[in-house]
Scaffold this motif. Structure first.
Motif, short mmCIF file in Angstrom:
data_model
loop_
_atom_site.label_atom_id
_atom_site.label_comp_id
_atom_site.label_asym_id
_atom_site.label_seq_id
_atom_site.Cartn_x
_atom_site.Cartn_y
_atom_site.Cartn_z
N GLU A 186 2.23 2.34 -5.95
CA GLU A 186 0.81 2.30 -5.59
C GLU A 186 0.30 3.67 -5.19
O GLU A 186 -0.85 4.03 -5.51
CB GLU A 186 0.61 1.30 -4.43
CG GLU A 186 0.86 -0.14 -4.81
CD GLU A 186 -0.05 -0.61 -5.94
OE1 GLU A 186 -1.27 -0.32 -5.89
OE2 GLU A 186 0.46 -1.24 -6.89
N ARG B 129 -2.94 5.63 -6.84
CA ARG B 129 -4.10 6.11 -6.08
C ARG B 129 -4.29 7.62 -6.24
O ARG B 129 -5.41 8.10 -6.42
CB ARG B 129 -3.95 5.79 -4.59
CG ARG B 129 -4.03 4.34 -4.23
CD ARG B 129 -4.25 4.15 -2.74
NE ARG B 129 -3.24 4.80 -1.91
CZ ARG B 129 -2.10 4.24 -1.54
NH1 ARG B 129 -1.79 3.02 -1.96
NH2 ARG B 129 -1.25 4.89 -0.76
N TYR C 283 0.82 -1.22 0.00
CA TYR C 283 0.00 0.00 0.00
C TYR C 283 0.85 1.26 0.00
O TYR C 283 0.47 2.27 -0.60
CB TYR C 283 -0.92 -0.01 1.22
CG TYR C 283 -1.97 1.09 1.22
CD1 TYR C 283 -3.13 0.96 0.45
CD2 TYR C 283 -1.81 2.25 1.97
CE1 TYR C 283 -4.09 1.96 0.43
CE2 TYR C 283 -2.76 3.26 1.95
CZ TYR C 283 -3.91 3.10 1.19
OH TYR C 283 -4.85 4.10 1.17
#
Length: 260
Positions: A82, A86, A77
């Motif tokens: 990543e 996002r 995450y």
């Protein structure tokens, strides 16, 4: 180096987005340098809004991330690959295969760094590089003492940097000690650099890299040598600049056609 002092992060995000939009509309296959952290978020929010509401397209554009942690598994995450997905690339129409990042999981880190440099060059070089700045003046993960001519490589993080980034992890024990980062020489190859800094916590760093000497102890000071570096700061981040009034006067009186 142009220093622009604006009231808040919202205005900063809009002005940076203006430059990126002008670039992408002029050159649809533009190469963007993508940074993580809190500073670029208003830029990404504004670009996503313009994509949704105004049809701003990134379908032909490419993106290259500044840096990546070493040792985090694929899909973690907090890996910067990543985070960029996002915060930006999943919110617009850029092709996933056109978004690149340093490989922090490679068995051959040195080879992966050389390959990343080659990929940037093959894409035609970065047209506009977004940057934040650390409290110690680092850009990317080029910590104090980094060579001003450095290329993409592995670096060890200062403890202060790990502490600053611990807020994104469960504890500081989870923050990696090593990263892969574009070097200062790599960053300096970008045609236009837009650095964003907000808050009083960045004031000393902004003072040092804008008005201090060019020195490895403050990595961002290398931007004084860049032919097209734009520094966007709020009033708090500008609070220690000796020439703040001059920067305000210069921006207020520049021709509207000039942009940043």
């Amino acid at each position: 180096m142009e220093v622009v002092i604006l009231p808040s992060s919202k205005e900063i995000g809009a002005l940076a987005a203006d430059a990126i939009e002008a670039l992408v509309r002029r050159k649809p296959n533009a190469v963007l340098g993508l940074a993580t952290g809190s500073s670029p978020l208003p830029i990404y929010d504004e670009l996503a809004r313009r994509h949704d509401e105004d049809g701003l397209s990134f379908a032909e554009a490419h993106g290259f991330a500044l840096d990546e942690y070493v040792g985090l598994p694929l899909g973690h995450y907090e890996s910067y690959r990543e985070v960029i997905r996002r915060e930006f690339t999943n919110r617009v129409d850029i092709k996933p295969e056109n978004v690149h990042g340093p490989d922090g999981t490679a068995g051959d880190i040195l080879g992966a760094c050389a390959a990343y440099e080659a990929a940037i060059k093959a894409a035609g070089g970065v047209d506009l590089q977004i940057l934040g700045v650390g409290t110690d003046g680092h850009i990317g993960f080029n910590e104090p003492g980094s060579s001003l001519a450095s290329r993409t490589r592995i670096k060890t993080l200062l403890e202060q940097t790990r502490q600053d980034n611990a807020r994104f992890f469960s504890s500081i024990n989870d923050v990696p000690h090593h990263v892969v980062t574009q070097g200062l020489g790599t960053i300096m190859d970008a045609k236009h650099v837009v650095l964003v800094a907000t808050g009083v916590g960045k004031a000393a760093a902004v003072r040092d890299f804008v008005e201090g000497p060019v020195a490895a102890i403050c990595a961002a000071s290398v931007l004084q040598l860049h032919p097209h570096a734009t520094i966007l700061v709020d009033e708090a981040a500008a609070s220690e600049l000796k020439l703040a009034d001059y920067y305000r006067h210069t921006y207020t009186n520049k021709p509207a056609w000039q942009g940043i």
